[in-house]
Design an enzyme around this catalytic site. Structure first.
Site, PDB file in Angstrom:
ATOM      1  N   MET A 122       0.850  -1.129  -0.191  1.00 16.67           N
ATOM      2  CA  MET A 122       0.047  -0.100  -0.139  1.00 16.67           C
ATOM      3  C   MET A 122       0.856   1.219   0.114  1.00 16.67           C
ATOM      4  O   MET A 122       1.679   1.519   0.850  1.00 16.67           O
ATOM      5  CB  MET A 122      -0.912   0.156   1.467  1.00 16.67           C
ATOM      6  CG  MET A 122      -1.851  -1.024   1.138  1.00 16.67           C
ATOM      7  SD  MET A 122      -2.985  -1.179   2.475  1.00 16.67           S
ATOM      8  CE  MET A 122      -4.111   0.101   2.212  1.00 16.67           C
ATOM      9  N   GLU A 132      -7.418   0.702   7.075  1.00 11.25           N
ATOM     10  CA  GLU A 132      -7.395   0.006   5.424  1.00 11.25           C
ATOM     11  C   GLU A 132      -8.193  -1.198   5.661  1.00 11.25           C
ATOM     12  O   GLU A 132      -8.160  -1.890   6.850  1.00 11.25           O
ATOM     13  CB  GLU A 132      -5.812  -0.469   5.637  1.00 11.25           C
ATOM     14  CG  GLU A 132      -5.390  -1.722   5.251  1.00 11.25           C
ATOM     15  CD  GLU A 132      -3.785  -1.901   5.361  1.00 11.25           C
ATOM     16  OE1 GLU A 132      -3.185  -1.102   5.588  1.00 11.25           O
ATOM     17  OE2 GLU A 132      -3.556  -3.220   5.375  1.00 11.25           O
ATOM     18  N   HIS A 162       4.431  -0.956  11.591  1.00  8.87           N
ATOM     19  CA  HIS A 162       5.002   0.434  10.950  1.00  8.87           C
ATOM     20  C   HIS A 162       6.013   1.064  11.837  1.00  8.87           C
ATOM     21  O   HIS A 162       5.658   2.125  12.262  1.00  8.87           O
ATOM     22  CB  HIS A 162       3.871   1.320  10.826  1.00  8.87           C
ATOM     23  CG  HIS A 162       2.818   0.748   9.505  1.00  8.87           C
ATOM     24  ND1 HIS A 162       1.571   1.293   9.519  1.00  8.87           N
ATOM     25  CD2 HIS A 162       3.060  -0.146   8.540  1.00  8.87           C
ATOM     26  CE1 HIS A 162       1.127   0.730   8.237  1.00  8.87           C
ATOM     27  NE2 HIS A 162       1.819  -0.353   7.953  1.00  8.87           N
ATOM     28  N   GLY A 192      13.590   4.737   7.834  1.00 11.92           N
ATOM     29  CA  GLY A 192      12.241   4.959   8.881  1.00 11.92           C
ATOM     30  C   GLY A 192      12.643   5.580  10.154  1.00 11.92           C
ATOM     31  O   GLY A 192      11.791   6.199  10.971  1.00 11.92           O
ATOM     32  N   ASN A 195      -0.027   4.624   5.524  1.00  6.32           N
ATOM     33  CA  ASN A 195       1.183   3.663   5.705  1.00  6.32           C
ATOM     34  C   ASN A 195       2.528   4.498   5.313  1.00  6.32           C
ATOM     35  O   ASN A 195       2.406   5.363   4.353  1.00  6.32           O
ATOM     36  CB  ASN A 195       0.819   2.719   4.358  1.00  6.32           C
ATOM     37  CG  ASN A 195      -0.604   1.858   4.551  1.00  6.32           C
ATOM     38  OD1 ASN A 195      -1.660   3.006   4.596  1.00  6.32           O
ATOM     39  ND2 ASN A 195      -0.854   0.891   5.044  1.00  6.32           N
TER      40      ASN A 195
END
Ligand code: FAE
Length: 531
Positions: free
Chosen positions: A150, A387, A472, A500, A510
Site C-alpha cells: 500500500m 485499511e 510500521h 524510517g 502507511n
C-alpha cells in the site's frame, strides 16, 4: 556484477541452488560478498527503502556502493519451485529464526493457528520487545518483501505533523512524485474493483463505511494490477489470489528487488552481501569508519567476522535496526559523541487491528486478494485511517477485517541494557488505548448502523483488539533531532541515517512512500554538498 564467485554467491545467499529466477520475474539483486580488509567508498547497512534509494542515487553519482543485508537474498526457488511460501502453508522460509510461527492474526474461531517450523533465516521477523511485537522484513528488499504494497502519500494538510522540519512544497512537487515513480505505484481499475470476486470484502467495507457517512478511498499499491486481473481470469500464476503476502509474493508485487534495487544493480556500481549483519561502526585511525560485519548461515550462526573500512556509512537498517545499532554504539563507546536524541521518538504509527462480524446475508467472499486497495478516512475527525484488510483464509468468514493507523501520541525510547548486552524498548501495551479509542470512532459507529458486533476470536479468546503489534515502526533517530535536517550524524562526518528511523513515530498513512520520498530528498542534498 563482476567478481561474483560461485562459492561466494552460495555463501552470500545461503539459498538452495536452482533456477536463477522464477518465470516472469526480474532477476533479484545478486551479491558479491564483501571481504575482510576491503575499503569501500560507501557502505549501506540494510536493503529496504532508505537503503535502496541511497544506493541507487550514490551509484548514479558515480560512487561505488556496498550494501550489507542481514537477511537472505530471496532470489532462488526452494524445492517446491517457489521462492516464497504462502500464508496458508508457512514453512521454514516464513519466520526469522523461530521454531514456531507468530502470525499477526494468531487465532481463528478462538483457536490458535501458529505451528512449528524449522529454525531458519526466514523472511518475516516478529521481534519482541516488552509490550509490543514489531514485524519487519528480513532480506534483500527489506520490508518491501513482506508488506502489502500500500503506497500512500499523506494528505498535504497532515504533512506538517509528519515531518515538521521539512519543506512540504519541495516534497509534494519533487520528492513524493519521484518516490511514487521509482516504486511503480498504481491504482486499481475502479470498474474491475466493482465486479471482481476477490474484492467483495472491500466492497462490503465500502458499503458499510458509506452508510455510516465515512469517506471511503481507493489506496494506491505497487502490485501490478494488470497481473492481478490475469490471476483472476486464470491466465497467470496466482500470487495475491493464492494467499501470498506476509512471507513474500512470488508474482505481481513490485518489491524493491524489481524497482530501486534492480536499477541500482544495473548501474554496475552496487554490490550486495546478503546474510551479513553489521555489528559495529567506529572511526578508523586513517579516516573513514571501521565496520564490523558478521556473516551468518541459515541457522543464524556466525560463520565469519569481517572488518572493512568505509569512507561513508549509511544507516538504513530500518527504524528498529538503525536505532538498536546507534544506541549500542553510543553506549559502548564506539560512537560516544552521538547526541542524546539517539534512541528517542519511536512510535508504532498508531497501528491497531480489529475484525467485525457481518450478518449472514453480507458475505465478504472466500476468495480475497491479499493486496488491500481501500481505506476509510476518519483522520481529521477521529484520528484514524483504517485499511480494509483481507482475511484470505480460503473460506467464507463473514468477517470484515481492518488495520487502523491512528494518531497515537505515545512515543517510546530505545536504551542500552548492559546486563543483557542488548537494546530495550520501553513501549507499554496500555499505550495502545488511544489507538483503540480512535479506531472505535469508525467501527462503533459502523456496528451501530449495521447492527453488527466486533469479532472476538481473531487475537485470542474473547479479545477484540490486535493491540500487541506494529507493522510500521518509525523513529529512534529522528530527523533534525538525532541528525541534522538531512540525516547527517553531525558528530561523525560521513555517517548518515536514511530510513524510517528518521520519522518521528507517525506518518498518518502507511509509511513506505514517505520513507522513500524523504530518502530521495536527503540523498539529493548529501550528494550535492558532501561528495
Ligand atoms: P526496512 O525496509 O525494514 O529495511 C531495513 C533492512 O535492514 C532489512 O532488510 C533488515 O534485514 C536490514 N538490517 C537490519 N539490521 C541490520 C544489520 N545490523 N546489518 C545488516 N542489515 C540489517 O527499513 N508500509 C506501507 O507503506 N504499506 C504497506 O502496505 C505496508 N505493509 C506492511 C506489512 C507488513 C507485514 C510489514 C512488516 C510492514 C508493512 N509496511 C507497510 C511497513 C514498511 O514495510 C516499512 O515501513 C518499511 O519497509 C521500512 O523501510 P526502511 O527502509 O526504514
Amino acid at each position: 556484477m563482476s567478481g561474483v564467485s560461485r562459492r561466494g554467491f552460495i555463501a552470500g545467499t545461503g539459498s538452495l541452488l536452482g533456477a536463477a529466477v522464477l518465470a516472469g520475474r526480474a532477476p533479484a539483486a545478486r551479491a558479491a560478498v564483501i571481504t575482510s580488509g576491503e575499503r569501500v567508498p560507501a557502505l549501506v547497512i540494510g536493503t529496504g527503502y532508505g537503503g535502496a534509494v541511497a544506493a541507487l542515487r550514490l551509484a548514479e553519482a558515480g560512487v561505488a556502493v556496498h550494501m550489507v543485508e542481514m537477511g537472505m537474498a530471496w532470489d532462488t526457488p526452494g524445492p517446491d519451485g517457489k521462492i516464497f511460501c504462502s500464508t496458508l502453508a508457512p514453512d521454514q522460509r516464513s519466520y526469522w529464526l523461530r521454531t514456531r510461527t507468530k502470525a499477526p492474526l494468531n487465532y481463528f474461531l478462538g483457536f490458535p493457528i501458529d505451528r512449528d517450523i524449522p529454525r531458519y533465516t526466514g523472511i518475516l521477523d516478529a521481534e519482541e520487545f516488552s509490550g509490543i511485537t514489531v514485524y519487519q522484513g528480513r532480506g534483500v528488499g527489506g520490508g518491501s518483501l513482506v508488506n502489502g504494497g500500500m503506497a500512500v502519500t499523506p494528505k498535504r494538510e497532515n504533512f506538517a505533523t509528519v515531518l515538521p522540519s521539512v519543506n512540504a512544497d519541495e516534497m509534494y512537487a519533487t520528492y513524493y512524485p519521484r518516490a511514487n515513480a521509482g516504486l511503480g505505484v498504481g491504482l486499481i481499475d475502479p470498474a474491475w474493483f466493482d465486479t471482481t470476486a476477490c474484492y467483495q470484502y472491500s466492497r462490503v467495507g465500502r458499503k458499510h463505511a458509506q452508510r455510516s457517512g465515512f469517506p471511503f478511498v481507493f489506496v494506491p499499491d505497487v502490485y501490478d494490477w494488470d497481473y492481478m486481473k490475469r490471476e483472476a481470469a486464470g491466465t497467470a500464476t496466482k500470487s495475491a489470489l493464492a494467499g501470498e503476502i506476509l512471507y513474500g509474493n512470488n508474482h505481481g508485487k513490485k518489491s524493491l528487488q524489481q524497482t530501486y534495487l534492480a536499477r541500482a544493480r544495473a548501474t554496475g556500481r552496487v554490490t550486495i552481501s546478503a546474510l551479513h549483519k553489521v555489528t559495529s561502526v567506529t572511526p578508523a585511525s586513517g579516516g573513514g569508519y571501521t565496520v564490523v560485519i558478521d556473516q551468518l548461515n541459515t541457522s543464524g550462526a556466525t560463520t565469519a567476522t569481517k572488518t572493512v573500512t568505509a569512507d561513508r556509512v549509511f544507516f538504513a537498517a530500518g527504524s528498529v535496526g538503525t536505532s538498536k545499532l546507534l544506541v549500542k554504539l553510543k553506549a559502548t563507546g564506539a560512537l560516544p559523541n552521538l547526541n542524546n536524541e539517539i534512541g528517542k521518538g519511536w512510535g508504532d504509527n498508531g497501528n491497531v487491528m480489529c475484525g467485525r462480524a457481518n450478518h449472514l446475508w453480507d458475505p465478504t467472499g472466500k476468495l480475497q486478494s491479499t493486496i488491500p486497495c481501500s481505506g476509510i478516512d476518519n483522520w481529521s475527525a477521529g484520528g484514524a485511517f483504517a485499511e480494509v484488510a483481507p482475511l484470505p483464509t480460503g473460506i467464507e468468514t463473514f468477517a470484515s477485517f481492518y488495520l487502523s493507523i491512528t494518531k497515537n501520541p505515545n512515543r517510546a525510547a530505545f536504551t542500552w541494557n548492559s546486563a543483557t548486552s542488548s537494546v530495550d524498548l520501553n513501549w507499554q501495551t496500555a499505550w495502545k488505548q488511544p489507538s483503540i479509542d480512535m479506531a472505535k470512532t469508525i467501527f462503533d459507529k459502523i456496528n451501530a448502523k449495521e447492527g453488527t458486533i466486533y469479532r472476538t476470536d481473531l487475537f485470542g479468546i474473547y479479545k477484540i483488539w490486535g493491540d500487541h503489534l506494529t507493522y510500521h515502526p518509525l523513529g529512534g533517530a529522528v530527523l533534525n533531532k538525532a541528525t541534522d535536517n538531512y540525516g547527517r550524524l553531525t558528530a561523525y562526518p560521513g555517517l548518515y541515517v536514511i530510513d524510517g528511523a528518521l520519522i518521528p513515530g507517525n506518518t498518518s498513512v502507511n509509511p513506505f512512500v514517505t520513507i522513500t520520498a524523504l530518502a530521495e530528498r536527503n540523498i539529493d542534498t548529501i550528494i550535492a554538498t558532501d561528495l
